[in-house]
Design an enzyme around this catalytic site. Structure first.
Site, PDB file in Angstrom:
ATOM      1  N   GLN A 226       0.833  -1.197   0.000  1.00  0.00           N
ATOM      2  CA  GLN A 226       0.000   0.000   0.000  1.00  0.00           C
ATOM      3  C   GLN A 226       0.871   1.253   0.000  1.00  0.00           C
ATOM      4  O   GLN A 226       1.648   1.475   0.927  1.00  0.00           O
ATOM      5  CB  GLN A 226      -0.904   0.001   1.240  1.00  0.00           C
ATOM      6  CG  GLN A 226      -1.656   1.297   1.495  1.00  0.00           C
ATOM      7  CD  GLN A 226      -2.592   1.682   0.367  1.00  0.00           C
ATOM      8  OE1 GLN A 226      -2.362   2.690  -0.305  1.00  0.00           O
ATOM      9  NE2 GLN A 226      -3.612   0.883   0.137  1.00  0.00           N
TER      10      GLN A 226
ATOM     11  N   GLN B 207     -18.847  -0.591  -3.206  1.00  0.00           N
ATOM     12  CA  GLN B 207     -17.848  -1.071  -4.170  1.00  0.00           C
ATOM     13  C   GLN B 207     -16.992  -2.142  -3.507  1.00  0.00           C
ATOM     14  O   GLN B 207     -16.342  -1.877  -2.495  1.00  0.00           O
ATOM     15  CB  GLN B 207     -16.969   0.078  -4.655  1.00  0.00           C
ATOM     16  CG  GLN B 207     -15.934  -0.352  -5.687  1.00  0.00           C
ATOM     17  CD  GLN B 207     -15.095   0.823  -6.172  1.00  0.00           C
ATOM     18  OE1 GLN B 207     -15.324   1.952  -5.764  1.00  0.00           O
ATOM     19  NE2 GLN B 207     -14.131   0.536  -7.020  1.00  0.00           N
TER      20      GLN B 207
ATOM     21  N   GLU C 133      -8.127   0.001   0.697  1.00  0.00           N
ATOM     22  CA  GLU C 133      -7.641   0.248   2.054  1.00  0.00           C
ATOM     23  C   GLU C 133      -8.587   1.147   2.852  1.00  0.00           C
ATOM     24  O   GLU C 133      -8.916   0.870   4.015  1.00  0.00           O
ATOM     25  CB  GLU C 133      -6.243   0.877   1.999  1.00  0.00           C
ATOM     26  CG  GLU C 133      -5.653   1.263   3.363  1.00  0.00           C
ATOM     27  CD  GLU C 133      -5.081   0.085   4.119  1.00  0.00           C
ATOM     28  OE1 GLU C 133      -4.883   0.212   5.344  1.00  0.00           O
ATOM     29  OE2 GLU C 133      -4.836  -0.964   3.496  1.00  0.00           O
TER      30      GLU C 133
ATOM     31  N   SER D 158     -21.195   6.941   5.572  1.00  0.00           N
ATOM     32  CA  SER D 158     -21.836   6.388   4.382  1.00  0.00           C
ATOM     33  C   SER D 158     -21.970   4.877   4.476  1.00  0.00           C
ATOM     34  O   SER D 158     -23.014   4.303   4.122  1.00  0.00           O
ATOM     35  CB  SER D 158     -21.028   6.775   3.136  1.00  0.00           C
ATOM     36  OG  SER D 158     -21.562   6.159   1.978  1.00  0.00           O
TER      37      SER D 158
END
Length: 249
Positions: A62, A86, A104, A78
């Site tokens: 990452q 997604q 991530e 959210s």
């Protein structure tokens, strides 16, 4: 940043690096629904599964090291309201768990939101593909700061033997764009940190690189911070400073 007009890997999205496979992927862990992934939905060429969060480890490649707290709070809210829309992209590990390839922020936010499982797309991936996909996802979302992006591109070159042309093709950028981003790593550490903290722009950083010494770069950097210079003002300042050098015999 001006993007090239040609169709590129970045423009095609994450699927450009790991194309859909002709048959659905069945992860080893699917045999134990109570502890591992369970099937959620199927798309052409891929299978989306619900995987336990505690069975997903972070992507060691990452490139993103800093996360905006306010943005993460918005994502958490959210996810609590609508769930994870997604799927994350993961790769199976021999012990029946998964390693994250892309997603991530969604994994972090889902963990904080208290979710037990998240939707995932399972893909086989090489170490190079794990890094490429992580970089592409972050670049697409404008999540990387200039120094994270520069370090990620440098890793592709150092660890996987890519050229700047190779990186450009993968990331949907021209070779000069890639070179200019990587050159930011030549700046003194204090200036690099200012780029991370968004105190100056990458355009300001590239302008500072036009000065020949770190001492001159630091001097103008401090003046830039104190005066909140625009890119144009910084370029003009560099021009004023360098003109006497051209005229000296």
């Amino acid at each position: 940043m001006i993007m090239p007009q040609r169709q590129t890997g970045l423009g095609r999205g994450l699927g450009a690096l790991i194309p859909p496979k002709p048959a659905p992927v069945q992860p080893v862990a699917h045999q134990e629904p109570s502890h591992h992934a369970t099937e959620s939905a199927e798309l052409p060429g891929q299978r989306i599964l619900e995987a336990p969060i505690d069975k997903i480890s972070r992507n060691p490649h990452q490139p993103r090291l800093t996360f905006d707290h306010a943005d993460l709070e918005d994502l958490i809210s959210s996810i609590r309201e609508h769930g994870v829309l997604q799927p994350l992209i993961v790769t199976p590990v021999a012990d029946g768990t998964y390693q994250l390839i892309a997603g991530e922020r969604r994994l972090r936010a889902s963990t904080i939101a208290g979710l037990k499982t998240v939707p995932v797309v399972v893909r086989d991936a090489t170490e190079l593909q794990k890094l490429e996909l992580a970089i592409i996802e972050n670049v697409q979302r404008s999540d990387l700061n200039p120094i994270e992006e520069a370090k990620a591109y440098q890793r592709l070159i150092d660890e996987f033997g890519m050229t700047q042309d190779d990186v450009g093709r993968k990331m949907g950028k021209s070779r000069p764009q890639v070179g200019n981003i990587i050159r930011l790593l030549q700046l003194p550490q204090e200036i690099q940190q200012a780029l991370v903290e968004k105190k100056i722009s990458s355009s300001n950083g590239r302008t500072l690189l036009s000065l020949p010494t770190d001492a001159e770069r630091m001097e103008l950097f401090h003046a830039m911070i104190a005066g909140n210079f625009t890119v144009r003002q910084t370029e003009e300042r560099v021009g004023v400073r360098r003109l006497p050098r051209v005229l000296d015999p």
